[in-house]
Design an enzyme around this catalytic site. Structure first.
Site, mmCIF file in Angstrom:
data_model
loop_
_atom_site.group_PDB
_atom_site.id
_atom_site.type_symbol
_atom_site.label_atom_id
_atom_site.label_comp_id
_atom_site.label_asym_id
_atom_site.label_seq_id
_atom_site.Cartn_x
_atom_site.Cartn_y
_atom_site.Cartn_z
ATOM 1 N N GLN A 1 3.024 10.061 1.223
ATOM 2 C CA GLN A 1 4.374 9.491 1.130
ATOM 3 C C GLN A 1 5.662 9.718 -0.032
ATOM 4 O O GLN A 1 6.525 9.470 0.045
ATOM 5 C CB GLN A 1 4.105 7.820 1.410
ATOM 6 C CG GLN A 1 3.649 7.315 2.502
ATOM 7 C CD GLN A 1 3.550 5.604 2.542
ATOM 8 O OE1 GLN A 1 2.514 5.192 2.092
ATOM 9 N NE2 GLN A 1 4.544 4.998 3.213
ATOM 10 N N HIS B 1 -2.435 7.303 7.202
ATOM 11 C CA HIS B 1 -1.358 8.254 6.447
ATOM 12 C C HIS B 1 -1.868 9.807 6.082
ATOM 13 O O HIS B 1 -1.377 10.591 6.176
ATOM 14 C CB HIS B 1 -0.612 7.475 5.281
ATOM 15 C CG HIS B 1 0.584 6.703 5.520
ATOM 16 N ND1 HIS B 1 1.586 7.082 6.192
ATOM 17 C CD2 HIS B 1 0.773 5.457 5.164
ATOM 18 C CE1 HIS B 1 2.748 6.298 6.080
ATOM 19 N NE2 HIS B 1 2.123 5.125 5.755
ATOM 20 N N CYS C 1 5.978 -0.140 7.616
ATOM 21 C CA CYS C 1 5.757 0.928 6.617
ATOM 22 C C CYS C 1 6.742 1.433 5.695
ATOM 23 O O CYS C 1 7.983 1.384 6.264
ATOM 24 C CB CYS C 1 5.203 2.069 7.326
ATOM 25 S SG CYS C 1 4.728 3.472 6.611
ATOM 26 N N LEU C 2 6.689 1.699 4.654
ATOM 27 C CA LEU C 2 7.901 2.012 3.497
ATOM 28 C C LEU C 2 8.494 3.472 4.069
ATOM 29 O O LEU C 2 9.647 3.778 3.793
ATOM 30 C CB LEU C 2 7.256 2.156 2.279
ATOM 31 C CG LEU C 2 6.649 1.063 1.591
ATOM 32 C CD1 LEU C 2 6.169 1.140 0.027
ATOM 33 C CD2 LEU C 2 7.816 -0.007 1.242
ATOM 34 N N HIS D 1 -4.090 1.327 7.892
ATOM 35 C CA HIS D 1 -2.733 1.883 7.879
ATOM 36 C C HIS D 1 -2.748 3.083 6.971
ATOM 37 O O HIS D 1 -2.153 4.107 7.138
ATOM 38 C CB HIS D 1 -1.763 0.679 7.486
ATOM 39 C CG HIS D 1 -0.392 1.327 7.545
ATOM 40 N ND1 HIS D 1 0.625 0.853 8.308
ATOM 41 C CD2 HIS D 1 0.497 1.889 6.628
ATOM 42 C CE1 HIS D 1 1.441 1.448 7.946
ATOM 43 N NE2 HIS D 1 1.458 2.096 6.861
ATOM 44 N N GLU D 2 -3.252 2.857 5.656
ATOM 45 C CA GLU D 2 -3.083 3.812 4.615
ATOM 46 C C GLU D 2 -3.844 5.074 4.988
ATOM 47 O O GLU D 2 -3.774 6.283 4.700
ATOM 48 C CB GLU D 2 -3.464 3.466 3.201
ATOM 49 C CG GLU D 2 -2.596 2.077 2.738
ATOM 50 C CD GLU D 2 -1.060 2.394 2.794
ATOM 51 O OE1 GLU D 2 -0.633 3.688 2.620
ATOM 52 O OE2 GLU D 2 -0.353 1.504 3.130
ATOM 53 N N GLY E 1 0.863 -1.221 -0.057
ATOM 54 C CA GLY E 1 0.031 0.032 -0.047
ATOM 55 C C GLY E 1 0.858 1.298 0.266
ATOM 56 O O GLY E 1 1.905 1.161 0.400
HETATM 57 NI NI NI Z 1 2.800 3.088 5.649
#
Ligand code: NI
Length: 175
Positions: free
Chosen positions: A51, A139, A93-94, A135-136, A46
């Protein structure tokens, strides 16, 4: 095709509340295509627009198994309208390098979102899929999964990350 840089904690853009999308145009299509390329390249399941430094309410998700065909899900202006149950599982998470931790989430959610043409729809999600959506959406509200950990765990991570960044700076200075 464009693979963009993924911002890492503690980038301030990750902390901003993202704006609602109002123009469903070519620019949005390009943003989604770049986000998908960046997510698949990472690879991740995701990615939210903040991000990649775009503070807009856009999310791409693909939780299809690796050996199966890609199944891209695009959520624009997503909102959770109902939530129930609990689940606890490992998350990463990235934008949060070198950390995975158990995070508590709702087990089942109902979501309202729009597609890239601006058609809005509702759907239900559970388990892993529900976790990724939560989670997204976090963000888009400037929330990272480390905010959902204990104060101690969060403090340890912040310390570790600070050290890591100092080290990177030093290494760059030596070159
Ligand atoms: Ni993330």
């Amino acid at each position: 095709m464009a693979i963009l840089e993924i911002l890492k904690y503690p980038s301030p853009v990750l902390r901003k509340k993202a704006e609602k999308v109002t123009e469903f145009d070519e620019k949005l299509r390009r943003l989604i295509s770049d986000m998908a390329d960046t997510m698949y390249d990472a690879p991740g399941v995701g990615l939210a627009a903040p991000q990649i430094a775009v503070s807009q309410q856009v999310v791409v998700i693909d939780i299809s198994p690796k050996d199966e065909e890609n199944e891209l899900i695009v959520l624009i202006n997503p909102e959770i309208i109902t939530e129930e149950g609990r689940q606890v599982d490992e998350e990463g998470c990235l934008s949060v390098v070198d950390l995975t931790a158990k995070v508590k989430r709702f087990a089942r959610i109902k979501v309202k979102a729009c597609d890239l043409e601006g058609n809005c729809f509702e759907f239900e999600a559970e388990e892993w899929f529900a976790r990724v959506i939560q989670h997204e959406i976090d963000h888009l509200n400037g929330i990272l999964f480390i905010d959902r950990l204990s104060t101690l765990k969060r403090a340890l991570y912040k310390k570790k990350r600070k050290k890591q960044l100092q080290q990177e700076k030093q290494d760059a200075g030596k070159k």
